[in-house]
Structure formats: C-alpha cells, structure tokens
Design a protein around this motif. Structure first.
Motif, PDB file in Angstrom:
ATOM      1  N   ILE A  58       5.803  -0.058   3.671  1.00 17.77           N
ATOM      2  CA  ILE A  58       5.683  -0.125   2.237  1.00 17.77           C
ATOM      3  C   ILE A  58       3.996  -0.119   1.928  1.00 17.77           C
ATOM      4  CG2 ILE A  58       5.724  -1.671   0.182  1.00 17.77           C
ATOM      5  CD1 ILE A  58       8.179  -2.688   1.251  1.00 17.77           C
ATOM      6  N   VAL A  59       3.449   0.922   1.342  1.00 16.57           N
ATOM      7  CA  VAL A  59       2.091   1.120   1.106  1.00 16.57           C
ATOM      8  C   VAL A  59       1.816   0.636  -0.431  1.00 16.57           C
ATOM      9  CG1 VAL A  59       0.167   2.880   1.208  1.00 16.57           C
ATOM     10  CG2 VAL A  59       1.927   3.058   2.909  1.00 16.57           C
ATOM     11  N   LEU A  60       1.083  -0.334  -0.492  1.00 16.41           N
ATOM     12  CA  LEU A  60       0.748  -0.759  -1.715  1.00 16.41           C
ATOM     13  C   LEU A  60      -0.360   0.089  -2.463  1.00 16.41           C
ATOM     14  CD1 LEU A  60       2.756  -3.067  -1.130  1.00 16.41           C
ATOM     15  CD2 LEU A  60       1.538  -4.349  -2.393  1.00 16.41           C
ATOM     16  N   ASP A  61      -0.617  -0.026  -3.701  1.00 20.84           N
ATOM     17  CA  ASP A  61      -1.627   0.909  -4.466  1.00 20.84           C
ATOM     18  C   ASP A  61      -3.142   0.499  -4.098  1.00 20.84           C
ATOM     19  OD1 ASP A  61      -1.822  -1.395  -6.031  1.00 20.84           O
ATOM     20  OD2 ASP A  61      -1.001  -0.217  -7.806  1.00 20.84           O
ATOM     21  N   ASP A  62      -3.423  -0.737  -3.431  1.00 18.36           N
ATOM     22  CA  ASP A  62      -4.780  -1.317  -3.346  1.00 18.36           C
ATOM     23  C   ASP A  62      -5.015  -1.080  -1.689  1.00 18.36           C
ATOM     24  OD1 ASP A  62      -2.629  -3.462  -2.615  1.00 18.36           O
ATOM     25  OD2 ASP A  62      -4.671  -4.581  -1.709  1.00 18.36           O
ATOM     26  N   ALA A  63      -4.006  -0.581  -1.006  1.00 18.27           N
ATOM     27  CA  ALA A  63      -4.445  -0.312   0.416  1.00 18.27           C
ATOM     28  C   ALA A  63      -5.428   0.762   0.606  1.00 18.27           C
ATOM     29  CB  ALA A  63      -3.071  -0.053   1.280  1.00 18.27           C
ATOM     30  N   ASN A  64      -6.135   0.604   1.778  1.00 17.09           N
ATOM     31  CA  ASN A  64      -7.189   1.804   2.043  1.00 17.09           C
ATOM     32  C   ASN A  64      -6.439   2.767   2.932  1.00 17.09           C
ATOM     33  OD1 ASN A  64      -8.484   3.179   4.024  1.00 17.09           O
ATOM     34  ND2 ASN A  64     -10.394   1.976   3.445  1.00 17.09           N
ATOM     35  N   LEU A  65      -5.933   4.011   2.122  1.00 20.64           N
ATOM     36  CA  LEU A  65      -5.108   4.966   2.710  1.00 20.64           C
ATOM     37  C   LEU A  65      -5.805   5.514   3.919  1.00 20.64           C
ATOM     38  CD1 LEU A  65      -2.366   6.026   1.727  1.00 20.64           C
ATOM     39  CD2 LEU A  65      -3.607   7.976   0.705  1.00 20.64           C
ATOM     40  N   GLU A  66      -6.922   5.664   4.190  1.00 22.04           N
ATOM     41  CA  GLU A  66      -7.277   6.089   5.584  1.00 22.04           C
ATOM     42  C   GLU A  66      -6.809   5.279   6.693  1.00 22.04           C
ATOM     43  OE1 GLU A  66     -11.129   7.984   7.786  1.00 22.04           O
ATOM     44  OE2 GLU A  66     -11.359   7.156   5.466  1.00 22.04           O
ATOM     45  N   SER A  67      -7.062   3.819   6.346  1.00 21.75           N
ATOM     46  CA  SER A  67      -6.520   2.878   7.417  1.00 21.75           C
ATOM     47  C   SER A  67      -5.075   3.181   7.702  1.00 21.75           C
ATOM     48  CB  SER A  67      -7.080   1.518   6.784  1.00 21.75           C
ATOM     49  OG  SER A  67      -6.435   0.354   7.892  1.00 21.75           O
ATOM     50  N   VAL A  68      -4.215   3.051   6.418  1.00 26.72           N
ATOM     51  CA  VAL A  68      -2.974   3.182   6.563  1.00 26.72           C
ATOM     52  C   VAL A  68      -2.407   4.333   7.144  1.00 26.72           C
ATOM     53  CG1 VAL A  68      -0.779   3.671   5.447  1.00 26.72           C
ATOM     54  CG2 VAL A  68      -2.445   2.232   4.393  1.00 26.72           C
ATOM     55  N   VAL A  69      -3.065   5.326   7.149  1.00 30.14           N
ATOM     56  CA  VAL A  69      -2.722   6.797   7.931  1.00 30.14           C
ATOM     57  C   VAL A  69      -3.050   6.642   9.504  1.00 30.14           C
ATOM     58  CG1 VAL A  69      -3.102   9.190   8.352  1.00 30.14           C
ATOM     59  CG2 VAL A  69      -2.852   8.124   5.779  1.00 30.14           C
ATOM     60  N   LEU A 208       9.517  -4.601   9.620  1.00 27.72           N
ATOM     61  CA  LEU A 208       9.026  -4.158   8.302  1.00 27.72           C
ATOM     62  C   LEU A 208       7.334  -4.081   8.060  1.00 27.72           C
ATOM     63  CD1 LEU A 208       9.550  -3.282   5.386  1.00 27.72           C
ATOM     64  CD2 LEU A 208       9.752  -5.776   4.813  1.00 27.72           C
ATOM     65  N   TYR A 209       6.737  -3.001   7.645  1.00 27.17           N
ATOM     66  CA  TYR A 209       5.103  -2.786   7.525  1.00 27.17           C
ATOM     67  C   TYR A 209       4.911  -2.902   6.192  1.00 27.17           C
ATOM     68  CZ  TYR A 209       6.240  -1.640  12.640  1.00 27.17           C
ATOM     69  OH  TYR A 209       7.044  -1.777  13.964  1.00 27.17           O
ATOM     70  N   VAL A 210       3.987  -3.818   5.818  1.00 28.79           N
ATOM     71  CA  VAL A 210       3.173  -3.666   4.489  1.00 28.79           C
ATOM     72  C   VAL A 210       1.901  -3.671   4.660  1.00 28.79           C
ATOM     73  CG1 VAL A 210       3.608  -6.225   4.183  1.00 28.79           C
ATOM     74  CG2 VAL A 210       3.159  -4.858   2.284  1.00 28.79           C
ATOM     75  N   ASN A 233      -0.634  -4.857   7.267  1.00 33.60           N
ATOM     76  CA  ASN A 233      -1.793  -4.274   7.830  1.00 33.60           C
ATOM     77  C   ASN A 233      -1.712  -3.876   9.151  1.00 33.60           C
ATOM     78  OD1 ASN A 233      -2.622  -4.083   4.952  1.00 33.60           O
ATOM     79  ND2 ASN A 233      -3.590  -6.103   5.214  1.00 33.60           N
ATOM     80  N   GLU A 234      -0.309  -3.421   9.740  1.00 36.45           N
ATOM     81  CA  GLU A 234      -0.477  -3.027  10.948  1.00 36.45           C
ATOM     82  C   GLU A 234       0.829  -2.560  11.466  1.00 36.45           C
ATOM     83  OE1 GLU A 234      -1.465  -1.533  13.804  1.00 36.45           O
ATOM     84  OE2 GLU A 234      -3.001  -3.286  14.131  1.00 36.45           O
ATOM     85  N   VAL A 235       1.162  -2.064  12.384  1.00 41.53           N
ATOM     86  CA  VAL A 235       2.511  -1.452  12.773  1.00 41.53           C
ATOM     87  C   VAL A 235       2.577  -1.947  14.455  1.00 41.53           C
ATOM     88  CG1 VAL A 235       2.702   0.448  11.149  1.00 41.53           C
ATOM     89  CG2 VAL A 235       2.045   0.960  13.434  1.00 41.53           C
ATOM     90  N   ILE A 236       3.639  -2.140  14.778  1.00 44.40           N
ATOM     91  CA  ILE A 236       4.263  -2.238  16.140  1.00 44.40           C
ATOM     92  C   ILE A 236       3.393  -3.513  17.013  1.00 44.40           C
ATOM     93  CG2 ILE A 236       3.839  -1.133  18.542  1.00 44.40           C
ATOM     94  CD1 ILE A 236       4.478   1.501  17.116  1.00 44.40           C
TER      95      ILE A 236
END
Length: 301
Positions: A58-69, A208-210, A233-236
């Motif tokens: 789940i990507v919220l609108d305040d997240a840093n998209l570059e970091s998310v990707v 679940l990743y947020v 703010n992390e996966v795995i």
C-alpha cells in the motif's frame, strides 16, 4: 546424525506427510499446504505451514515514490520474484501510476543492465513454472502490460524480464493466485479505506507492506488489517530479523518460527510437578466437614 535430506516428487512428499512425526513444517503453496495438513491429520501430527499468498504493497500519497520503487523493485526482482514474501501487487493512487512505471524502468536499467546476460538476475526455476507465468501475460491485452526492459520472455533460457501490469481484473488468475514471478500488478485506490477494504476482501497475506510517514495512516493500516507480518517503508526485511516470529495467518499459513518462537513451536514444554512429603492435601479429602471449610477459607485468602 541430525539431518536427512530426501529428494523426490509428489509421491515422496505424500508418503513423507503421512508418517507419524512429532511435528511437520512445510513451506510452499496454500493448495499443497492443505494436502499436507490433511495427510498429517490421521496421526494427529502437529504442523507448521508457511504458505505465502499475495502480499500487497500500500503506497500512501505522502510516500517518497522513488524510495518506494527502489524497495518494491528490489523485492520483486530478488530471485526473479520467486520468494514467498515478494511484494505481489501494489495499491497506489492513480496520479502516481505513470511515474511509478517510469521510475521502475530507470531502476531496472541501473541495477540489471543487459538483463539477458546478467548473472545477477535469476531465471524461473523450471519450464512448467515458466509456462504458468507466461500464461498470465498471454491472458492480458497489450495495453495492460508495461515492459521494464527491451527483452522478451525466453522459454529456452527461462528468462522472464520484469513487467508491470496496469489494473488487471480483480477476478483474473493474475490477481487470484500467488504470482511468484517478476510480474507486478498496479491497482488503483481512491482512499486509504478503499485500499484496506481491498486487502481485507482477500485471503490474509503472509506479508503486508505499507509506505508512508504519516503515523495515523500507518496505524490505520496496522489496526485494521490482518497479515502474517507487517513492514513499514520496507519489504521482505522482516524475515531477516531473527528475533521476530515469522509465519502466516489463515490461507498464508499457521504457526510461526525463527528465534524463540521457533524453539517453542518445535518443542513440547513438558510441565513437571514434584509433591513434597509434607503437604496439606489430606485436608481436602472427604468427608467435607468443618475442618475442610476452615482449610478452604485459609487457601482462598
């Protein structure tokens, strides 16, 4: 003397599961996990099942998209997506859709250049699994598929380059089955409650990743979803924290292990009681007269 490794196919696994072990731990698909549990039931063999499933992001609108990707693509390309806790699909707001795809293409060019001959990029494990994964793509229209490289899937080498799929149908095979490959669906949501509802309407995931820095939004996800594990703010990486129990819930498994949780899961805590020679139990024997009532009054103080 401690470990025996047995190689085999379905017949070996079936026979193994039917033996009267003290405990069975199985990791794999939910469908096979049900068979393992059924085979163990006649012997009342306790089981721990780590089954995977569809772990959402789940990507919220305040997240840093570059970091998310950066983090999502790391998790989706690790072993070519063939891990039980790989991010399975992304829930993101529509306005960030194109930017996510653009950043994912840049990420692939940086981290997996020349993917066709890159030894850092894994192949699909066998031909049967490759055909399963390729079947997901064949069932889609060209407009839905966004290639992140210029390379095509190759059944001979079992190379499956990462692709993003735009809003596949929620009832499609791609969105019903664990993907276990480098295919990443992007699903759109309007409000956070919509995203939470989408997750809760499906079998409970292993992870679940947020992604967000908003405390109240993170708490909303944490308190209103059920999953085997939760990463913020992390996966795995939660699986690498050996003091944290690791396991699923519902369709994603039963029981947890790692660290103390694993020791307790795979042990029987045998309670031992030793009676002293001098004890007051004889006061509790019938007939229950005045002495018994006095003794009980004393014990209950």
């Amino acid at each position: 003397d401690m470990i025996c490794v047995v190689l085999g196919e379905v017949d070996i696994a079936t026979a193994f599961s039917e033996l009267p072990f003290d405990h069975l731990l199985y990791t794999g698909s939910t469908a096979v996990g049900k068979k393992v549990m059924a085979a163990a039931a006649p012997n009342l063999t306790p089981v721990t099942l780590e089954l995977g499933g569809k772990s959402p992001v789940i990507v919220l609108d305040d997240a840093n998209l570059e970091s998310v990707v950066n983090r999502v693509m790391m998790g989706k390309t690790l072993n070519a997506g063939q891990t039980c806790i790989a991010p399975d699909y992304v829930l993101i707001q529509r306005q960030y859709h194109d930017q996510f795809i653009h950043l994912a293409k840049e990420w692939m060019a940086k981290h997996y250049p020349n993917i066709e001959n890159n030894p850092d990029y894994s192949r699909i494990i066998n031909g049967e699994q490759f055909k399963r994964v390729k079947g997901y793509l064949d069932a889609l229209t060209g407009d839905e598929i966004h290639a992140l490289t210029v390379v095509e899937p190759n059944i001979e080498t079992r190379l499956m380059p990462p692709v993003i799929v735009s809003e596949p149908a929620p009832d499609s095979d791609l969105m019903q089955n664990e993907i276990f490959a480098p295919i990443l669906p992007l699903m759109h949501y309007e409000t956070l409650d919509d995203a939470i509802y989408f997750v809760n309407s499906r079998p409970r995931p292993l992870a679940l990743y947020v992604f967000s820095d908003n405390y109240s939004s993170i708490e909303n996800v944490r308190n209103n979803t059920v999953s085997g594990g939760l990463c913020i703010n992390e996966v795995i990486m939660h699986v690498a924290q050996h003091d944290l129990p690791f396991g699923g819930v519902g369709d994603s498994g039963t029981g947890a292990y790692h660290g103390r949780a694993g020791f307790e899961r795979l042990s029987h805590m045998k309670p031992i009681f030793v009676q002293t020679k001098l004890n007051g139990l004889n006061f509790l024997l019938p007939p229950y007269g005045g002495l018994f009532k006095k003794a009980m009054a004393l014990f209950l103080k």
